[in-house]
Motif scaffolding. Structure first.
Motif, PDB file in Angstrom:
ATOM      1  N   LEU A 140      -0.068  -3.248  -6.023  1.00  0.00           N
ATOM      2  CA  LEU A 140      -0.036  -1.908  -5.416  1.00  0.00           C
ATOM      3  C   LEU A 140      -0.900  -0.940  -6.225  1.00  0.00           C
ATOM      4  N   LEU A 141      -0.811  -1.031  -7.550  1.00  0.00           N
ATOM      5  CA  LEU A 141      -1.619  -0.157  -8.406  1.00  0.00           C
ATOM      6  C   LEU A 141      -3.106  -0.459  -8.238  1.00  0.00           C
ATOM      7  N   PHE A 142      -3.462  -1.745  -8.175  1.00  0.00           N
ATOM      8  CA  PHE A 142      -4.863  -2.126  -7.972  1.00  0.00           C
ATOM      9  C   PHE A 142      -5.380  -1.571  -6.648  1.00  0.00           C
ATOM     10  N   THR A 143      -4.560  -1.641  -5.605  1.00  0.00           N
ATOM     11  CA  THR A 143      -4.973  -1.143  -4.290  1.00  0.00           C
ATOM     12  C   THR A 143      -5.230   0.358  -4.318  1.00  0.00           C
ATOM     13  N   HIS A 144      -4.339   1.109  -4.935  1.00  0.00           N
ATOM     14  CA  HIS A 144      -4.521   2.569  -4.996  1.00  0.00           C
ATOM     15  C   HIS A 144      -5.754   2.926  -5.832  1.00  0.00           C
ATOM     16  N   MET A 145      -5.982   2.197  -6.914  1.00  0.00           N
ATOM     17  CA  MET A 145      -7.184   2.452  -7.716  1.00  0.00           C
ATOM     18  C   MET A 145      -8.440   2.166  -6.899  1.00  0.00           C
ATOM     19  N   LEU A 146      -8.399   1.106  -6.100  1.00  0.00           N
ATOM     20  CA  LEU A 146      -9.553   0.760  -5.259  1.00  0.00           C
ATOM     21  C   LEU A 146      -9.831   1.855  -4.235  1.00  0.00           C
TER      22      LEU A 146
END
Length: 279
Positions: A140-146
């Motif tokens: 989820l964190l990777f997605t928001h950073m992307l």
């Protein structure tokens, strides 16, 4: 001469009219939401058939919204910090070094802006299922950073294009190392863009719902997802009350940002005044 002055006056009147219409277009939906949050009836209607604070009282009793708001705040903060670090390094590389096919690299980095968020959510869902990390906080964190990274790269790159690189060379000639030069010379010069990029990234991450829907675990919903699920069950003005609170939250952020950046100029020229860009 008189005809030219008349033409300028007509142009200003047209621009002011267009500006006022644009402001009304933006504010009108928010006005409807705020007024509807004080409705006395259990359904959404405008204008309301009476006024009360019952939906704010109902909102105060919704524990799921408190938990979702806390998760959204933590997630948006971590995503913003990660995106600022990666976006600053990427912007520095794009401006300072001769990368192969730099326009292709930059377009690839900015592509999440134009990609439909539903499509991005489905693609990431399939990717995380494949590598076995679906439902984890890291995915989820990777997605928001992307999602927020393109905003950071755009603003940081614009700031670095306008940076006077002779200052960096002078600092290094005086004995400063690369990190010391960055934190004591470059970062203060681009701090306005960093702050603006951080605010954009935080607000975008906090408001992200399309991609989050595919990746979040049941029971760990963020605030936008909780609002979406609430609307599936209930159509009362509680969401309007919560939206009014979020509008005040956004106004507070913009007000604080305006105070911090008063008398500051945001560099947006990415091509016209480019200084030396190669190491």
């Amino acid at each position: 001469m008189q005809a030219a002055a008349s033409g300028i006056r007509i142009r200003y009147v047209f621009l002011w009219t267009f500006t006022v219409v644009g402001i009304l277009f933006i504010i009108a939906p928010l006005f409807v939401v705020v007024v509807n949050s004080f409705s006395a009836v259990a359904y959404n209607v405008f204008p309301p058939e009476g006024f009360s604070l019952r939906w704010y009282q109902n909102l105060a009793g919704q524990a799921a919204f408190y938990a979702g708001a806390w998760r959204s705040l933590v997630l948006a903060t971590l995503a913003t910090l990660g995106a600022l670090i990666i976006g600053t390094m990427a912007g520095y590389a794009l401006v300072r070094y001769r990368l192969p096919m730099p326009n292709v690299v930059k377009a690839f980095m900015l592509s999440p802006i134009v990609m439909p968020k539903i499509v991005l959510g489905v693609a990431l869902f399939m990717f995380f299922v494949r590598i076995g990390t679906l439902g984890g906080y890291s995915s989820l964190l990777f997605t928001h950073m992307l999602v927020v990274l393109p905003f950071v790269i755009s603003l940081i790159t614009a700031a670095l294009f306008n940076f006077d690189w002779t200052l960096q060379e002078a600092a290094m000639d005086l004995g400063a190392g690369p990190l010391e030069t960055f934190f004591r010379v470059i970062l203060p010069e681009i701090s306005v863009s960093v702050v603006v990029a951080g605010v954009f990234a935080f607000v975008t991450s906090f408001d992200q719902v399309e991609t989050t829907l595919f990746l979040v675990r049941p029971g760990d919903n963020t605030l936008p997802v909780e609002m979406f699920l609430y609307l599936q069950k209930w159509q009362d003005p509680t969401i309007a009350a919560l939206s009014t609170v979020l509008i005040l939250f956004a106004v507070a952020i913009i007000g604080g940002l305006s105070l911090v950046l008063r008398n500051q100029k945001l560099p947006l020229d990415v091509g016209g005044s480019r200084k030396e860009t190669t190491a």
